[in-house]
Motif scaffolding. Structure first.
Motif, PDB file in Angstrom:
ATOM      1  N   HIS A  26       0.831  -1.206   0.000  1.00 22.28           N
ATOM      2  CA  HIS A  26       0.000   0.000   0.000  1.00 22.28           C
ATOM      3  C   HIS A  26       0.866   1.257   0.000  1.00 22.28           C
ATOM      4  O   HIS A  26       0.668   2.182  -0.806  1.00 22.28           O
ATOM      5  CB  HIS A  26      -0.924  -0.013   1.220  1.00 22.28           C
ATOM      6  N   HIS A  29       3.058   1.718  -3.386  1.00 24.87           N
ATOM      7  CA  HIS A  29       2.336   2.173  -4.577  1.00 24.87           C
ATOM      8  C   HIS A  29       1.730   3.567  -4.391  1.00 24.87           C
ATOM      9  O   HIS A  29       1.720   4.359  -5.344  1.00 24.87           O
ATOM     10  CB  HIS A  29       1.243   1.170  -4.942  1.00 24.87           C
ATOM     11  N   THR A  30       1.270   3.869  -3.178  1.00 27.64           N
ATOM     12  CA  THR A  30       0.714   5.207  -2.942  1.00 27.64           C
ATOM     13  C   THR A  30       1.811   6.258  -3.020  1.00 27.64           C
ATOM     14  O   THR A  30       1.608   7.349  -3.571  1.00 27.64           O
ATOM     15  CB  THR A  30       0.018   5.260  -1.569  1.00 27.64           C
ATOM     16  N   GLN A  32       4.288   6.319  -4.887  1.00 31.04           N
ATOM     17  CA  GLN A  32       4.721   6.529  -6.268  1.00 31.04           C
ATOM     18  C   GLN A  32       3.765   7.409  -7.069  1.00 31.04           C
ATOM     19  O   GLN A  32       4.100   7.809  -8.190  1.00 31.04           O
ATOM     20  CB  GLN A  32       4.867   5.179  -6.968  1.00 31.04           C
ATOM     21  N   ARG A  33       2.604   7.707  -6.508  1.00 26.48           N
ATOM     22  CA  ARG A  33       1.645   8.533  -7.236  1.00 26.48           C
ATOM     23  C   ARG A  33       2.212   9.941  -7.448  1.00 26.48           C
ATOM     24  O   ARG A  33       2.872  10.505  -6.560  1.00 26.48           O
ATOM     25  CB  ARG A  33       0.334   8.627  -6.462  1.00 26.48           C
ATOM     26  N   TRP A 346      -2.860  -2.931  -7.267  1.00 29.57           N
ATOM     27  CA  TRP A 346      -2.358  -1.978  -6.271  1.00 29.57           C
ATOM     28  C   TRP A 346      -2.374  -0.549  -6.796  1.00 29.57           C
ATOM     29  O   TRP A 346      -2.470   0.405  -6.015  1.00 29.57           O
ATOM     30  CB  TRP A 346      -0.949  -2.370  -5.837  1.00 29.57           C
ATOM     31  N   ALA A 350      -3.894   2.570  -4.752  1.00 32.22           N
ATOM     32  CA  ALA A 350      -3.201   3.844  -4.561  1.00 32.22           C
ATOM     33  C   ALA A 350      -4.042   5.010  -5.067  1.00 32.22           C
ATOM     34  O   ALA A 350      -4.104   6.075  -4.440  1.00 32.22           O
ATOM     35  CB  ALA A 350      -1.853   3.807  -5.270  1.00 32.22           C
ATOM     36  N   GLU A 351      -4.718   4.816  -6.205  1.00 32.61           N
ATOM     37  CA  GLU A 351      -5.565   5.871  -6.767  1.00 32.61           C
ATOM     38  C   GLU A 351      -6.698   6.232  -5.801  1.00 32.61           C
ATOM     39  O   GLU A 351      -6.980   7.412  -5.562  1.00 32.61           O
ATOM     40  CB  GLU A 351      -6.143   5.407  -8.097  1.00 32.61           C
ATOM     41  N   SER A 353      -6.700   5.722  -2.593  1.00 34.27           N
ATOM     42  CA  SER A 353      -6.097   6.311  -1.394  1.00 34.27           C
ATOM     43  C   SER A 353      -5.817   7.792  -1.602  1.00 34.27           C
ATOM     44  O   SER A 353      -6.087   8.620  -0.716  1.00 34.27           O
ATOM     45  CB  SER A 353      -4.802   5.571  -1.040  1.00 34.27           C
ATOM     46  N   VAL A 354      -5.281   8.139  -2.765  1.00 29.92           N
ATOM     47  CA  VAL A 354      -5.002   9.544  -3.062  1.00 29.92           C
ATOM     48  C   VAL A 354      -6.304  10.342  -3.127  1.00 29.92           C
ATOM     49  O   VAL A 354      -6.368  11.489  -2.668  1.00 29.92           O
ATOM     50  CB  VAL A 354      -4.220   9.672  -4.379  1.00 29.92           C
TER      51      VAL A 354
END
Length: 532
Positions: A26, A29-30, A32-33, A346, A350-351, A353-354
């Protein structure tokens, strides 16, 4: 958005468990946004006090000029209340919630008032964080029903795990002494947990396997105490299948991967899950899944498996029988499971989560002390000013361990011991210890008919919960306290007067002293009577 990710979970036990694995993916990948400028908080020491934690987190937030601070494991995060006392600079705080199982099954998971009070206090803190990420849509709805604000919760789901995949001709040679590796078998995990419904599964398996041409087996994985194995063997014997229920014990991920790939099905008739990771792992390997129709499992499995009523033995048996008796159905479920897990991404987690972070940033900012004001501590333990005795009077305070780790005894694996330490520097400065009593929860096997001895030994050297996995600390030979439990008693609390030892600990201001308790059933409490 400048987001700080708390990595303190990596020095606790959950780093190699489901929560640790989920948090790794989690966060990776988050972070890296493109919308996220990531900063990672790693405590400089494994053994830190409240003062150390507050100083380190405060400096991290200020130096990084954070917009938000993310807690991947809030139920085990240390000193969570410090965000509500004004000790830590105001910042938006987010967290992931995996489930609230103890709140739903308190008689099983919160058997004492102390445990319930502690868990409910942490739930109240979670309710007042700025935003939460739920591991499933079911968990989000469960939180809402428990009184959480739905607008402040985003269901983000999960991605797939690269450690589980289809294998051709997976070898089970290392299990040939456990069960007949050439015969078909149904796999089940975590039979020690009440929620896994193993007694009903054994009964259902006896019904489902009756009359089949092939001698199907039921293989249970993960560590079980001898007492638990005896219980399950008794159940299997009751239904006439004691020779076809096998116990593989604790296994590695590599072994689990191979078992999934060779299993005819995964049986997962659980009573309650926040997600249901074993079902996902099995589907990633192409293993047919017979799972519960409760909680998060319909969301996770969908039409890629057989859903059954976990409280209806005949319904579980019917689902198992369908899979066990039909190679064509197993092949169909294999394709569906692989297709379903391919959609677990994932990047999508991440998407979402953002998106949740962005909504929290757009909302008017209210600091956590304004949302839920908690008393500001005056000592490292979080003792408030009200917890200081008036001149000429005394006051009894309760201290919790600053370190606690249960381990199985080397010779008798059914017995647990515990390494425990308290930090007497947490007491208000300048006070005198008048009396100290440790309350020690212990548990004795219900079938034991002789008195059981409880012993407390001092730890010779410093220790922490990470290094203890590699080498256990040395103990002093002579116990500082011992007592015999009465026969036929089960759960008890042993009361140990330890005033002289506590005074010695306070004198040297030790943060890492400790004792070893055997047998141990839960965290002890230290009640200290002090005077000004």
């Amino acid at each position: 958005m400048r987001v700080g990710f708390d990595l303190s979970y990596t020095i606790r036990e959950e780093v190699n468990q489901g929560i640790g694995n989920y948090s790794f993916y989690h966060i990776a990948h988050t972070a890296q946004r493109p919308e996220i400028e990531a900063f990672r908080f790693q405590p400089v020491s494994r053994n830190y006090s409240r003062t150390d934690y507050v100083q380190q987190v405060s400096q991290f937030i200020q130096d990084s000029q954070l917009d938000a601070f993310y807690l991947p494991s809030p139920m085990t995060a240390p000193f969570l209340d410090a965000f509500f006392t004004g000790e830590i600079p105001a910042v938006r705080v987010m967290a992931t919630v995996y489930d609230i199982i103890p709140l739903r099954l308190p008689d099983i998971y919160l058997p004492t008032q102390d445990l319930r009070r502690s868990y409910e206090q942490r739930i109240e803190i979670l309710k007042n964080l700025h935003h939460l990420f739920a591991i499933s849509a079911f968990t989000r709805q469960d939180l809402i029903q428990a009184g959480f604000d739905g607008d402040a919760i985003t269901a983000v789901g999960t991605g797939s795990y690269e450690t589980f995949y289809p294998m051709e001709n997976a070898s089970l040679a290392d299990f040939q002494k456990v069960f007949a590796i050439d015969a078909p078998f149904v796999l089940a995990t975590n039979a020690y947990d009440f929620r896994k419904n193993t007694e009903r599964l054994i009964q259902a398996f006896s019904i489902a396997s009756a009359g089949l041409a092939e001698p199907w087996q039921l293989v249970l994985v993960n560590y079980l105490t001898p007492q638990r194995i005896a219980q399950l063997k008794s159940t299997a014997k009751q239904y006439g299948i004691e020779n076809r229920v096998k116990y593989a014990g604790r296994i590695t991920k590599s072994q689990l991967l191979r078992l999934y790939n060779r299993a005819g099905a995964l049986a997962f008739p659980t009573l309650y899950e926040g997600l249901g990771l074993p079902a996902i792992e099995a589907m990633q390997c192409g293993t047919p899944v017979v799972a519960s129709n409760r909680a998060s499992l319909p969301e996770v499995v969908g039409d890629a498996g057989i859903l059954v009523d976990p409280e209806n033995v005949d319904n579980i048996a019917h689902g198992l029988r369908r899979v066990m008796s039909s190679p064509a159905l197993r092949a169909q479920l294999r394709k569906r499971g692989l297709a379903r897990t391919e959609s677990l991404d994932w990047g999508r987690v991440a998407e979402l989560s953002v998106s949740g972070l962005a909504r929290a940033m757009e909302a008017p900012f209210v600091s956590l002390p304004e949302k839920l004001p908690l008393p500001k501590p005056t000592a490292a333990s979080g003792l408030t000013s009200a917890q200081r005795p008036a001149p000429g009077s005394s006051l009894t305070l309760e201290l919790r361990p600053n370190r606690y780790h249960r381990v199985r005894a080397l010779k008798n694996r059914s017995v647990f011991g515990a390494y425990v330490s308290f930090n007497l520097a947490e007491l208000p400065a300048g006070v005198t210890i008048q009396k100290a009593v440790m309350h020690i929860p212990v548990q004795r096997p219900p079938r034991l008919r002789r008195p059981q001895r409880v012993q407390v030994r001092r730890i010779r050297n410093g220790w922490d919960v990470i290094s203890i996995r590699r080498r256990r600390p040395l103990l002093r030979t002579v116990p500082v306290y011992q007592v015999n439990l009465k026969p036929r008693s089960t759960n008890q609390v042993v009361v140990w007067p330890c005033t002289n030892l506590a005074k010695n600990w306070q004198r040297f201001q030790l943060k890492n002293h400790g004792v070893h308790i055997r047998p141990a059933a839960g965290e002890p409490r230290l009640l200290v009577t002090i005077s000004g």
